[in-house]
Design a protein around this motif. Structure first.
Motif, PDB file in Angstrom:
ATOM      1  N   ASP A 189      -7.499  -1.632   4.709  1.00 24.27           N
ATOM      2  CA  ASP A 189      -6.129  -1.213   4.375  1.00 24.27           C
ATOM      3  C   ASP A 189      -6.085   0.252   3.938  1.00 24.27           C
ATOM      4  N   HIS A 190      -7.258   0.914   3.894  1.00 26.72           N
ATOM      5  CA  HIS A 190      -7.324   2.337   3.547  1.00 26.72           C
ATOM      6  C   HIS A 190      -7.839   3.189   4.709  1.00 26.72           C
ATOM      7  N   ASN A 241       0.845  -1.209   0.000  1.00 30.37           N
ATOM      8  CA  ASN A 241       0.000   0.000   0.000  1.00 30.37           C
ATOM      9  C   ASN A 241       0.875   1.252   0.000  1.00 30.37           C
ATOM     10  N   HIS A 287     -12.373   4.779  -0.013  1.00 28.82           N
ATOM     11  CA  HIS A 287     -13.365   3.709   0.161  1.00 28.82           C
ATOM     12  C   HIS A 287     -13.135   2.999   1.484  1.00 28.82           C
ATOM     13  N   HIS A 317      -1.862   1.258  -4.464  1.00 32.51           N
ATOM     14  CA  HIS A 317      -1.052   0.032  -4.363  1.00 32.51           C
ATOM     15  C   HIS A 317       0.069   0.005  -5.400  1.00 32.51           C
ATOM     16  N   ASP A 337      -8.300   2.428  -5.109  1.00 34.21           N
ATOM     17  CA  ASP A 337      -8.185   1.109  -5.736  1.00 34.21           C
ATOM     18  C   ASP A 337      -9.029   1.020  -7.007  1.00 34.21           C
TER      19      ASP A 337
HETATM   20 FE    FE Z   1      -6.578  -1.549  -1.128  1.00 28.88          FE
END
Ligand code: FE
Ligand code: ZN
Length: 255
Positions: free
Chosen positions: A56-57, A12, A52, A167, A129
């Motif tokens: 992981d965000h 990331n 979103h 990413h 993403d």
């Molecule tokens: Fe992601």
């Protein structure tokens, strides 16, 4: 203005834009790299942008809000803890501390509420993403038609717009791009450059809209050579551009 890719997890990037005093970060999945960068460079956080709802965000938002009480912009269509300014397409996120305006673009497909942030003055788009360099996000919630329209919305930005994806997937995306469009010399050239960057542990990003239009198969699904590869792989003709896009995305999932 400085644009920095903070690495998080395996692949990331948390993008940080700062003027040596104030900073805005995008999609802080982990607070650690943001806190470290702010401490190192003497920055104070002025705001957070979220594209979103995936962890992981978003996973670092709460810890950052404990350290700094700042506005958090995020998609109105998604329920994200810590988001205080819910935005939809056409809204503007104004970061007064940095004198920056980010126009919100709705780009559903990866998730249904996914948004991107376009800063015309810095000529950049933060696309989460949705658009990756030489690839695109998986369709977890949306339809191929939604994703294709979202990608086309991004591709219609000026060619010199920098593309800040969330990413580092470029090298593996390019292997697929080469497979589905073997005659495209831009892909090979770009792949060499990206491999060199990665061997030096440097990001391949930002990309640009102009480059993506040249190398990204998901923006090129009506190219005759890609259609020919799809025909060979699936044993049938794509019926239209949405179908061709869906076939490409499916092929990539299994690649
Ligand atoms: Fe992601
Ligand atoms: Zn995601």
């Amino acid at each position: 203005m400085h644009i920095v890719a903070l690495q998080a997890f395996r692949d990331n990037y948390i993008w940080m834009i700062h003027d040596s005093r104030s900073a805005v970060v995008v999609d802080p999945g982990d607070a650690g790299p943001v806190l470290a960068a702010c401490a190192r460079d003497g920055l104070r956080l002025a705001g957070i942008l979220v594209t979103h709802h995936h962890p992981d965000h978003t996973g670092g938002i709460a810890a950052l809000l404990q350290r700094w009480s700042v506005p958090v912009w995020g998609p109105a269509g998604e329920d994200i803890g810590g988001v205080s300014r819910r935005v939809a397409g056409g809204d503007v996120a104004e970061l007064d501390a940095l004198g920056l305006r980010f126009e919100v673009l709705e780009v559903p497909g990866h998730t249904l509420g996914h948004v991107a942030y376009h800063c015309a003055s810095l000529r950049l788009v933060l696309c989460g993403d949705t658009l990756f360099s030489a690839g695109c996000g998986r369709l977890f919630e949306g339809t191929p038609q939604q994703m294709l329209e979202s990608l086309e919305r991004l591709a219609s930005l000026p060619p010199d717009t920098q593309v800040l994806c969330a990413h580092e997937y470029t090298v593996s995306n390019l292997q697929f791009a080469r497979r589905v469009e073997p005659g495209n010399p831009e892909i090979e050239e770009y792949e060499h450059w990206c491999l060199r960057r990665r061997s030096e542990q440097l990001p391949t990003l930002p990309s640009s809209i102009g480059r993506e239009r040249q190398v990204n198969p998901f923006l090129r699904s009506d190219q005759a050579s890609i259609r020919a590869q799809l025909r060979e792989h699936f044993g049938r003709e794509a019926t239209d551009r949405v179908d061709a896009f869906a076939m490409l995305r499916q092929w990539k999932n299994d690649f």
